[in-house]
Design a protein around this motif. Sequence first.
Motif, PDB file in Angstrom:
ATOM      1  N   ARG A 131      15.816 -64.548  13.371  1.00  0.00           N
ATOM      2  CA  ARG A 131      15.275 -65.904  13.511  1.00  0.00           C
ATOM      3  C   ARG A 131      16.352 -66.935  13.179  1.00  0.00           C
ATOM      4  O   ARG A 131      16.512 -67.938  13.871  1.00  0.00           O
ATOM      5  CB  ARG A 131      14.062 -66.060  12.599  1.00  0.00           C
ATOM      6  N   GLU A 132      17.092 -66.685  12.104  1.00  0.00           N
ATOM      7  CA  GLU A 132      18.156 -67.605  11.706  1.00  0.00           C
ATOM      8  C   GLU A 132      19.261 -67.645  12.759  1.00  0.00           C
ATOM      9  O   GLU A 132      19.773 -68.723  13.086  1.00  0.00           O
ATOM     10  CB  GLU A 132      18.718 -67.191  10.342  1.00  0.00           C
ATOM     11  N   ALA A 133      19.615 -66.491  13.316  1.00  0.00           N
ATOM     12  CA  ALA A 133      20.637 -66.441  14.368  1.00  0.00           C
ATOM     13  C   ALA A 133      20.189 -67.236  15.593  1.00  0.00           C
ATOM     14  O   ALA A 133      20.982 -67.965  16.197  1.00  0.00           O
ATOM     15  CB  ALA A 133      20.939 -64.999  14.748  1.00  0.00           C
ATOM     16  N   GLU A 134      18.923 -67.121  15.951  1.00  0.00           N
ATOM     17  CA  GLU A 134      18.395 -67.878  17.093  1.00  0.00           C
ATOM     18  C   GLU A 134      18.439 -69.370  16.819  1.00  0.00           C
ATOM     19  O   GLU A 134      18.801 -70.164  17.692  1.00  0.00           O
ATOM     20  CB  GLU A 134      16.967 -67.428  17.421  1.00  0.00           C
ATOM     21  N   ASN A 135      18.094 -69.782  15.614  1.00  0.00           N
ATOM     22  CA  ASN A 135      18.167 -71.205  15.255  1.00  0.00           C
ATOM     23  C   ASN A 135      19.600 -71.719  15.335  1.00  0.00           C
ATOM     24  O   ASN A 135      19.833 -72.841  15.804  1.00  0.00           O
ATOM     25  CB  ASN A 135      17.595 -71.442  13.857  1.00  0.00           C
ATOM     26  N   ILE A 136      20.552 -70.912  14.897  1.00  0.00           N
ATOM     27  CA  ILE A 136      21.967 -71.305  14.968  1.00  0.00           C
ATOM     28  C   ILE A 136      22.401 -71.427  16.423  1.00  0.00           C
ATOM     29  O   ILE A 136      23.083 -72.382  16.803  1.00  0.00           O
ATOM     30  CB  ILE A 136      22.850 -70.298  14.191  1.00  0.00           C
ATOM     31  N   ARG A 137      21.988 -70.469  17.275  1.00  0.00           N
ATOM     32  CA  ARG A 137      22.325 -70.537  18.705  1.00  0.00           C
ATOM     33  C   ARG A 137      21.791 -71.822  19.330  1.00  0.00           C
ATOM     34  O   ARG A 137      22.479 -72.486  20.093  1.00  0.00           O
ATOM     35  CB  ARG A 137      21.767 -69.323  19.449  1.00  0.00           C
ATOM     36  N   ARG A 138      20.551 -72.171  19.004  1.00  0.00           N
ATOM     37  CA  ARG A 138      19.956 -73.400  19.545  1.00  0.00           C
ATOM     38  C   ARG A 138      20.725 -74.637  19.084  1.00  0.00           C
ATOM     39  O   ARG A 138      20.941 -75.569  19.845  1.00  0.00           O
ATOM     40  CB  ARG A 138      18.492 -73.509  19.127  1.00  0.00           C
ATOM     41  N   SER A 139      21.116 -74.624  17.812  1.00  0.00           N
ATOM     42  CA  SER A 139      21.872 -75.748  17.270  1.00  0.00           C
ATOM     43  C   SER A 139      23.221 -75.879  17.973  1.00  0.00           C
ATOM     44  O   SER A 139      23.635 -76.994  18.330  1.00  0.00           O
ATOM     45  CB  SER A 139      22.064 -75.559  15.772  1.00  0.00           C
ATOM     46  N   ILE A 140      23.883 -74.774  18.204  1.00  0.00           N
ATOM     47  CA  ILE A 140      25.174 -74.796  18.913  1.00  0.00           C
ATOM     48  C   ILE A 140      24.989 -75.303  20.337  1.00  0.00           C
ATOM     49  O   ILE A 140      25.758 -76.138  20.825  1.00  0.00           O
ATOM     50  CB  ILE A 140      25.822 -73.391  18.899  1.00  0.00           C
ATOM     51  N   ALA A 142      22.655 -77.272  21.432  1.00  0.00           N
ATOM     52  CA  ALA A 142      22.360 -78.704  21.375  1.00  0.00           C
ATOM     53  C   ALA A 142      23.630 -79.497  21.145  1.00  0.00           C
ATOM     54  O   ALA A 142      23.845 -80.551  21.771  1.00  0.00           O
ATOM     55  CB  ALA A 142      21.331 -78.978  20.297  1.00  0.00           C
ATOM     56  N   GLN A 143      24.490 -79.022  20.239  1.00  0.00           N
ATOM     57  CA  GLN A 143      25.753 -79.707  19.965  1.00  0.00           C
ATOM     58  C   GLN A 143      26.663 -79.697  21.198  1.00  0.00           C
ATOM     59  O   GLN A 143      27.311 -80.694  21.502  1.00  0.00           O
ATOM     60  CB  GLN A 143      26.464 -79.061  18.768  1.00  0.00           C
ATOM     61  N   THR A 144      26.692 -78.564  21.874  1.00  0.00           N
ATOM     62  CA  THR A 144      27.519 -78.444  23.083  1.00  0.00           C
ATOM     63  C   THR A 144      27.016 -79.402  24.162  1.00  0.00           C
ATOM     64  O   THR A 144      27.809 -80.041  24.851  1.00  0.00           O
ATOM     65  CB  THR A 144      27.493 -76.985  23.599  1.00  0.00           C
ATOM     66  N   ALA A 145      25.722 -79.517  24.292  1.00  0.00           N
ATOM     67  CA  ALA A 145      25.134 -80.414  25.293  1.00  0.00           C
ATOM     68  C   ALA A 145      25.480 -81.878  24.996  1.00  0.00           C
ATOM     69  O   ALA A 145      25.719 -82.666  25.914  1.00  0.00           O
ATOM     70  CB  ALA A 145      23.625 -80.237  25.349  1.00  0.00           C
ATOM     71  N   ARG A 146      25.522 -82.233  23.704  1.00  0.00           N
ATOM     72  CA  ARG A 146      25.876 -83.598  23.330  1.00  0.00           C
ATOM     73  C   ARG A 146      27.329 -83.862  23.626  1.00  0.00           C
ATOM     74  O   ARG A 146      27.774 -84.899  23.982  1.00  0.00           O
ATOM     75  CB  ARG A 146      25.619 -83.821  21.834  1.00  0.00           C
TER      76      ARG A 146
END
Length: 146
Positions: A131-140, A142-146
């Motif tokens: 779950r934590e790995a998935e949250n980190i992937r989503r955060s990355i 999102a950052q990449t998209a910005r």
Amino acid sequence: MYNIVTSDEAAARDAIRFLNRNMSGRATFLPLTVCQPRWISKEASVIAGNTPGYCGAASDFVEYDSRFEPVAAALLRNVMVAEDMESGNELSSLTGRQYKIVTLNGEVIHRGGSMTGGKMKRSTTPITAAREAENIRRSIDAQTAR
């Protein structure tokens, strides 16, 4: 999550020899060829089905590749799922304390009636790590998209 599935007993023995030889810890192995299915009895199923808070057998809530059917049948078909500890305790009592019961919050009522539960501030299990790995992937992402 905490066991290693092997094709047969020979593969499990080989893995245990490896662990012993290399002093690499301990593990539990589940050889597919020896896993025996377990079930909730028909009588207990009727009782459970009429007990408020009963959700079903644990095997009803997991997805797995069909080749792992023997493992799922051995480990999960005779485990009941209850909404909470109160309904789990009632279910345990009504079925003669013969089945493991897990709640939706992860508490466990063991055969015989002993109970396991509680939370730690930082508890890492394979599920929480994924779950934590998935949250980190989503955060990355999102950052990449910005």
